[in-house]
Design a protein around this motif. Structure first.
Motif, PDB file in Angstrom:
ATOM      1  N   ASP A   1       0.829  -1.207   0.000  1.00 28.23           N
ATOM      2  CA  ASP A   1       0.000   0.000   0.000  1.00 28.23           C
ATOM      3  C   ASP A   1       0.861   1.254   0.000  1.00 28.23           C
ATOM      4  O   ASP A   1       0.575   2.221  -0.706  1.00 28.23           O
ATOM      5  CB  ASP A   1      -0.937   0.019   1.208  1.00 28.23           C
ATOM      6  N   ARG A   2       1.921   1.249   0.786  1.00 26.40           N
ATOM      7  CA  ARG A   2       2.805   2.413   0.850  1.00 26.40           C
ATOM      8  C   ARG A   2       3.560   2.608  -0.455  1.00 26.40           C
ATOM      9  O   ARG A   2       3.901   3.728  -0.818  1.00 26.40           O
ATOM     10  CB  ARG A   2       3.786   2.274   2.004  1.00 26.40           C
ATOM     11  N   ALA A   3       3.846   1.538  -1.159  1.00 22.25           N
ATOM     12  CA  ALA A   3       4.605   1.631  -2.407  1.00 22.25           C
ATOM     13  C   ALA A   3       3.720   2.000  -3.590  1.00 22.25           C
ATOM     14  O   ALA A   3       4.230   2.375  -4.638  1.00 22.25           O
ATOM     15  CB  ALA A   3       5.312   0.305  -2.678  1.00 22.25           C
ATOM     16  N   ASP A   4       2.403   1.915  -3.449  1.00 19.63           N
ATOM     17  CA  ASP A   4       1.479   2.213  -4.545  1.00 19.63           C
ATOM     18  C   ASP A   4       1.248   3.729  -4.607  1.00 19.63           C
ATOM     19  O   ASP A   4       0.249   4.249  -4.124  1.00 19.63           O
ATOM     20  CB  ASP A   4       0.166   1.460  -4.328  1.00 19.63           C
ATOM     21  N   VAL A   5       2.181   4.436  -5.231  1.00 18.77           N
ATOM     22  CA  VAL A   5       2.137   5.895  -5.291  1.00 18.77           C
ATOM     23  C   VAL A   5       0.901   6.404  -6.039  1.00 18.77           C
ATOM     24  O   VAL A   5       0.249   7.337  -5.567  1.00 18.77           O
ATOM     25  CB  VAL A   5       3.445   6.442  -5.900  1.00 18.77           C
TER      26      VAL A   5
ATOM     27  N   ARG B   1      -2.037   6.244  -3.710  1.00 19.02           N
ATOM     28  CA  ARG B   1      -1.930   7.253  -2.647  1.00 19.02           C
ATOM     29  C   ARG B   1      -2.223   8.640  -3.191  1.00 19.02           C
ATOM     30  O   ARG B   1      -2.860   9.457  -2.517  1.00 19.02           O
ATOM     31  CB  ARG B   1      -0.542   7.200  -2.013  1.00 19.02           C
ATOM     32  N   ALA B   2      -1.788   8.919  -4.428  1.00 15.73           N
ATOM     33  CA  ALA B   2      -2.070  10.217  -5.045  1.00 15.73           C
ATOM     34  C   ALA B   2      -3.573  10.381  -5.278  1.00 15.73           C
ATOM     35  O   ALA B   2      -4.125  11.463  -5.046  1.00 15.73           O
ATOM     36  CB  ALA B   2      -1.307  10.346  -6.361  1.00 15.73           C
ATOM     37  N   ARG B   3      -4.240   9.298  -5.731  1.00 17.15           N
ATOM     38  CA  ARG B   3      -5.691   9.371  -5.929  1.00 17.15           C
ATOM     39  C   ARG B   3      -6.400   9.623  -4.589  1.00 17.15           C
ATOM     40  O   ARG B   3      -7.345  10.410  -4.524  1.00 17.15           O
ATOM     41  CB  ARG B   3      -6.209   8.082  -6.559  1.00 17.15           C
ATOM     42  N   GLU B   4      -5.953   8.953  -3.538  1.00 13.78           N
ATOM     43  CA  GLU B   4      -6.563   9.159  -2.223  1.00 13.78           C
ATOM     44  C   GLU B   4      -6.383  10.600  -1.762  1.00 13.78           C
ATOM     45  O   GLU B   4      -7.314  11.216  -1.244  1.00 13.78           O
ATOM     46  CB  GLU B   4      -5.946   8.195  -1.205  1.00 13.78           C
ATOM     47  N   LYS B   5      -5.182  11.135  -1.956  1.00 17.38           N
ATOM     48  CA  LYS B   5      -4.903  12.516  -1.549  1.00 17.38           C
ATOM     49  C   LYS B   5      -5.742  13.484  -2.374  1.00 17.38           C
ATOM     50  O   LYS B   5      -6.285  14.453  -1.838  1.00 17.38           O
ATOM     51  CB  LYS B   5      -3.411  12.818  -1.717  1.00 17.38           C
ATOM     52  N   ALA B   6      -5.868  13.224  -3.674  1.00 19.99           N
ATOM     53  CA  ALA B   6      -6.679  14.081  -4.537  1.00 19.99           C
ATOM     54  C   ALA B   6      -8.141  14.051  -4.095  1.00 19.99           C
ATOM     55  O   ALA B   6      -8.800  15.099  -4.059  1.00 19.99           O
ATOM     56  CB  ALA B   6      -6.551  13.641  -5.992  1.00 19.99           C
ATOM     57  N   ALA B   7      -8.639  12.876  -3.764  1.00 21.49           N
ATOM     58  CA  ALA B   7     -10.026  12.771  -3.294  1.00 21.49           C
ATOM     59  C   ALA B   7     -10.209  13.530  -1.982  1.00 21.49           C
ATOM     60  O   ALA B   7     -11.225  14.217  -1.783  1.00 21.49           O
ATOM     61  CB  ALA B   7     -10.412  11.300  -3.123  1.00 21.49           C
ATOM     62  N   GLU B   8      -9.229  13.427  -1.116  1.00 23.53           N
ATOM     63  CA  GLU B   8      -9.286  14.135   0.165  1.00 23.53           C
ATOM     64  C   GLU B   8      -9.293  15.649  -0.064  1.00 23.53           C
ATOM     65  O   GLU B   8     -10.091  16.372   0.541  1.00 23.53           O
ATOM     66  CB  GLU B   8      -8.074  13.729   1.012  1.00 23.53           C
ATOM     67  N   LEU B   9      -8.419  16.128  -0.949  1.00 25.59           N
ATOM     68  CA  LEU B   9      -8.364  17.557  -1.244  1.00 25.59           C
ATOM     69  C   LEU B   9      -9.638  18.040  -1.923  1.00 25.59           C
ATOM     70  O   LEU B   9     -10.119  19.147  -1.648  1.00 25.59           O
ATOM     71  CB  LEU B   9      -7.142  17.870  -2.111  1.00 25.59           C
ATOM     72  N   LYS B  10     -10.202  17.200  -2.778  1.00 26.80           N
ATOM     73  CA  LYS B  10     -11.448  17.561  -3.444  1.00 26.80           C
ATOM     74  C   LYS B  10     -12.565  17.718  -2.412  1.00 26.80           C
ATOM     75  O   LYS B  10     -13.367  18.649  -2.492  1.00 26.80           O
ATOM     76  CB  LYS B  10     -11.803  16.488  -4.470  1.00 26.80           C
ATOM     77  N   GLU B  11     -12.599  16.796  -1.472  1.00 26.81           N
ATOM     78  CA  GLU B  11     -13.614  16.867  -0.415  1.00 26.81           C
ATOM     79  C   GLU B  11     -13.429  18.135   0.423  1.00 26.81           C
ATOM     80  O   GLU B  11     -14.391  18.828   0.740  1.00 26.81           O
ATOM     81  CB  GLU B  11     -13.538  15.621   0.472  1.00 26.81           C
TER      82      GLU B  11
END
Length: 148
Positions: free
Chosen positions: A37-41, A44-54
């Motif tokens: 999970d940590r290596a799947d950049v 992680r970028a999609r998760e961060k983008a979703a968080e920022l969008k929210e």
């Protein structure tokens, strides 16, 4: 023969040994999964983008609410003659806009009209976002204007 680590007890029976092996496999699987999970950049970028969008959506809602409150306060404080004049001016503006739209339909080339209609649909579909952006600009302008 190797000695077991000092913090883990040795198995007294084959069944205990099997249980220890199964537990170690489970822990190792969890560790490998966490590392993957940590290596799947990209994920992680999609998760961060979703968080920022929210976060942006929440902030836009807050700005929209503040803008509506400010507009309401301004509306309440306007004298009646100003409200009447604004209503008359708005109706005149709508009439002029309708007249301009008719002239546009008559004189504009078809490709330009099609592109304009497409842009209008996009703007209408994103009306909330455009209103929130406009409200944010208005609030920003008011804040900086007060500082001068």
């Amino acid at each position: 023969m190797t000695q077991p680590p000092h913090d883990e007890p040795t198995a007294q029976s084959p069944e205990e040994l099997r249980e220890q092996v199964e537990q170690t496999r489970h822990e190792l699987g969890d560790t490998v999964e966490a590392l993957a999970d940590r290596a799947d950049v990209p994920a992680r970028a999609r998760e961060k983008a979703a968080e920022l969008k929210e976060q942006a959506a929440v902030r836009a809602g807050e700005v929209k609410a503040k803008a509506a409150e400010a507009a309401s306060l301004v509306q309440e404080k306007l004298p009646d003659p100003v409200k009447d004049k604004a209503a008359w001016t708005a109706s005149q503006a709508r009439a002029k806009a309708a007249q301009a739209a008719r002239a546009w339909q008559d004189k504009a080339p078809e490709p330009v009209r099609a592109r304009t209609a497409q842009g209008a649909r996009v703007a209408q579909d994103n009306r909330g976002l455009l209103l929130a952006a406009g409200a944010a600009l208005a609030v920003t302008w008011l804040v900086f204007r007060r500082k001068d």
